[in-house]
Write an enzyme that holds these catalytic residues in place. Sequence first.
Site, PDB file in Angstrom:
ATOM      1  N   HIS A  63      -2.574   1.113   1.780  1.00 36.97           N
ATOM      2  CA  HIS A  63      -3.558   1.361   0.717  1.00 36.97           C
ATOM      3  C   HIS A  63      -4.559   0.224   0.881  1.00 36.97           C
ATOM      4  O   HIS A  63      -4.371  -0.868   0.336  1.00 36.97           O
ATOM      5  CB  HIS A  63      -2.930   1.305  -0.671  1.00 36.97           C
ATOM      6  CG  HIS A  63      -1.712   2.178  -0.828  1.00 36.97           C
ATOM      7  ND1 HIS A  63      -1.786   3.555  -0.815  1.00 36.97           N
ATOM      8  CD2 HIS A  63      -0.401   1.882  -0.979  1.00 36.97           C
ATOM      9  CE1 HIS A  63      -0.566   4.060  -0.965  1.00 36.97           C
ATOM     10  NE2 HIS A  63       0.286   3.067  -1.058  1.00 36.97           N
ATOM     11  N   ARG A  87       1.974  -2.543 -11.093  1.00 31.98           N
ATOM     12  CA  ARG A  87       1.153  -1.343 -10.978  1.00 31.98           C
ATOM     13  C   ARG A  87       0.002  -1.361 -11.996  1.00 31.98           C
ATOM     14  O   ARG A  87      -1.113  -0.940 -11.690  1.00 31.98           O
ATOM     15  CB  ARG A  87       2.031  -0.092 -11.163  1.00 31.98           C
ATOM     16  CG  ARG A  87       1.338   1.175 -10.739  1.00 31.98           C
ATOM     17  CD  ARG A  87       2.273   2.357 -10.742  1.00 31.98           C
ATOM     18  NE  ARG A  87       2.456   2.907 -12.084  1.00 31.98           N
ATOM     19  CZ  ARG A  87       2.745   4.186 -12.334  1.00 31.98           C
ATOM     20  NH1 ARG A  87       2.904   5.041 -11.329  1.00 31.98           N
ATOM     21  NH2 ARG A  87       2.914   4.615 -13.562  1.00 31.98           N
ATOM     22  N   ARG A 215       6.827  12.126  -8.543  1.00 37.60           N
ATOM     23  CA  ARG A 215       6.317  11.896  -9.905  1.00 37.60           C
ATOM     24  C   ARG A 215       4.946  12.543 -10.084  1.00 37.60           C
ATOM     25  O   ARG A 215       4.648  13.140 -11.116  1.00 37.60           O
ATOM     26  CB  ARG A 215       6.121  10.393 -10.141  1.00 37.60           C
ATOM     27  CG  ARG A 215       7.352   9.580 -10.231  1.00 37.60           C
ATOM     28  CD  ARG A 215       6.973   8.103 -10.407  1.00 37.60           C
ATOM     29  NE  ARG A 215       7.005   7.353  -9.169  1.00 37.60           N
ATOM     30  CZ  ARG A 215       6.002   6.637  -8.689  1.00 37.60           C
ATOM     31  NH1 ARG A 215       4.846   6.592  -9.323  1.00 37.60           N
ATOM     32  NH2 ARG A 215       6.145   5.972  -7.563  1.00 37.60           N
ATOM     33  N   HIS A 278       9.124   4.507   2.049  1.00 41.78           N
ATOM     34  CA  HIS A 278      10.112   3.662   1.354  1.00 41.78           C
ATOM     35  C   HIS A 278      11.529   4.215   1.579  1.00 41.78           C
ATOM     36  O   HIS A 278      12.311   3.576   2.252  1.00 41.78           O
ATOM     37  CB  HIS A 278       9.810   3.454  -0.140  1.00 41.78           C
ATOM     38  CG  HIS A 278       8.438   2.892  -0.377  1.00 41.78           C
ATOM     39  ND1 HIS A 278       8.029   1.724   0.218  1.00 41.78           N
ATOM     40  CD2 HIS A 278       7.369   3.348  -1.083  1.00 41.78           C
ATOM     41  CE1 HIS A 278       6.772   1.478  -0.116  1.00 41.78           C
ATOM     42  NE2 HIS A 278       6.346   2.453  -0.903  1.00 41.78           N
ATOM     43  N   ASP A 329       1.529  -1.424   3.661  1.00 39.78           N
ATOM     44  CA  ASP A 329       1.469  -0.904   2.295  1.00 39.78           C
ATOM     45  C   ASP A 329       0.461  -1.642   1.406  1.00 39.78           C
ATOM     46  O   ASP A 329      -0.723  -1.391   1.492  1.00 39.78           O
ATOM     47  CB  ASP A 329       2.894  -0.911   1.711  1.00 39.78           C
ATOM     48  CG  ASP A 329       3.012  -0.177   0.396  1.00 39.78           C
ATOM     49  OD1 ASP A 329       1.992   0.189  -0.182  1.00 39.78           O
ATOM     50  OD2 ASP A 329       4.145   0.038  -0.075  1.00 39.78           O
TER      51      ASP A 329
HETATM   52  C1  NGQ Z   1       0.589   3.097  -4.702  1.00 42.31           C
HETATM   53  N1  NGQ Z   1       2.414   1.639  -4.179  1.00 42.31           N
HETATM   54  O1  NGQ Z   1       0.307   4.283  -4.762  1.00 42.31           O
HETATM   55  O2  NGQ Z   1      -0.235   2.244  -4.364  1.00 42.31           O
HETATM   56  C2  NGQ Z   1       1.989   2.681  -5.037  1.00 42.31           C
HETATM   57  C3  NGQ Z   1       2.049   2.217  -6.466  1.00 42.31           C
HETATM   58  C4  NGQ Z   1       2.842   4.284  -7.655  1.00 42.31           C
HETATM   59  C5  NGQ Z   1       3.719   1.553  -3.897  1.00 42.31           C
HETATM   60  N2  NGQ Z   1       4.503   2.476  -4.341  1.00 42.31           N
HETATM   61  C6  NGQ Z   1       1.732   3.284  -7.431  1.00 42.31           C
HETATM   62  N3  NGQ Z   1       4.184   0.554  -3.198  1.00 42.31           N
HETATM   63  O3  NGQ Z   1       3.771   4.367  -6.847  1.00 42.31           O
HETATM   64  O4  NGQ Z   1       2.776   4.979  -8.648  1.00 42.31           O
HETATM   65 ZN    ZN Z   2       2.318   3.103  -0.893  1.00 43.16          ZN
END
Ligand code: NGQ
Ligand code: ZN
Length: 461
Positions: A63, A87, A215, A278, A329
């Site tokens: 990202h 987050r 989700r 992950h 990531d």
């Molecule tokens: C993301 N990052 O989309 O950037 C996610 C956080 C989420 C990681 N999962 C946000 N490491 O998963 O809702």
């Molecule tokens: Zn991610």
Amino acid sequence: LTGLLEIEHLWTPAGWLSPAFVAIGPDGGVVRVEPVRFREAGAATVERVAGYALPGMPNLHSHAFQRGLAGLAERAAPGGDTFWTWRETMYRFVARLAPEDVEAIAAQLYVEMLRAGYTAVAEFHYLHHDPDGRPYAPPTRMADHVLAAARRAGIGITILPALYAAGGFGGAPPEAGQRRFATDAPALLRLVEALRQTARGDPAARVGAAPHSLRAAPPAALADLLAGLERLDATAPIHVHVAEQRREVEECLAARGTPPVAWLLDHAPVDSRWCLVHATHVGREEIAGIARSGAVAGLCPTTEANLGDGVGPAAALFAAGAAIGIGSDSHVSVSVVEELRWLEYAQRLTGGRRTVLAGRAGGSVGERLWAAALEGGTRAVARPVGAVAPGRRADVVVLDPGHPVLAERAREQVLDAFVFAGDSTCVRDVMVGGRWVVRDRRHPDEGPILDAYRRTLRRLA
Ligand code: NGQ
Ligand code: ZN
């Protein structure tokens, strides 16, 4: 033929070739690799490359904008700090980013990736809309800036526009902090289609898609996305965040009756196009299922450590024969060495044993990890990279034999020395698609790219 390299030492998963003559075609692909100088290349000028050459590493999960937050989320929050509070911090950061900011951050990040030995990146792209949640005109605007950053830096890119249709397992709409991400399947597919036009004919770019997570992608939206993608490109890569945090595993169990990876294996046509990012909290059966499916487990050890996710089951994935790859990531660290090293170290720390991921007796951990991450990473970026071999892109990372960590090492010791004792300063030159993008540790555009990055950070501060 555009070039012929005489490489002092070239590493292949079958062993070292010293020297290796590598012919590169006009499109930046490898045409031929031989241990001796071959005849039809007689007229081409030979470029000598001293040192240890490796196939460049794909970074299967990025990202890019999050690089701008690196090191800024390390002060204790009053009520305790978790993935979920991080987050919120990330959402506050993202709320202020303009497309030009994202390009400036991404270009700097991609230069750092190249210097670390990454030659391809899978960009998991969910920042689609303006700060009020309205689509840009054109809707590809943010993604176009990400692609421009990759082009400017010279890294290969696989962009994965992400479906973000719900705020959580309940299926409620995305919350306020998520409005810049919110999409339904039809809008996401239009974005994929438009980006495919942009990337058409460019050997450095590929387009896939990503349900952000179970989700964020309710079953019906996921099904619509997969059906639409099948029509656009039945071989497109599909990435998804899955089983990263214990809380999401519990919520998935409560909402759908099975944990996330099991649910996905039961309800989606998971195969080698898929990258399960992950896959931290998974059971034996789920690991066997991942291996059977051919999907890649996308492991991101430094981010997973930073966010308190848990230790990914690397040893069990290896034992089951599952494909793995590495991603940086959130980019709290941009280092191939660190990702691979922590993959092994987490296994040592939790298992009380050494050389866990070496495989057979006498095997090198560094070589096994480099080979595995090349293979899985290549599958995940879905471009012909991952080997210096005919038909693949000429993506090459050259380690400096003059670096103290590599001094007086036999070639068979080089990958272990690099991965366990070295760092990105071992990387001297980097070639992507037949073009040198880093020479003597310098990128030709690094000055202006860093200036633009600084201006963006200053404005955001
Ligand atoms: C993301 N990052 O989309 O950037 C996610 C956080 C989420 C990681 N999962 C946000 N490491 O998963 O809702
Ligand atoms: Zn991610």
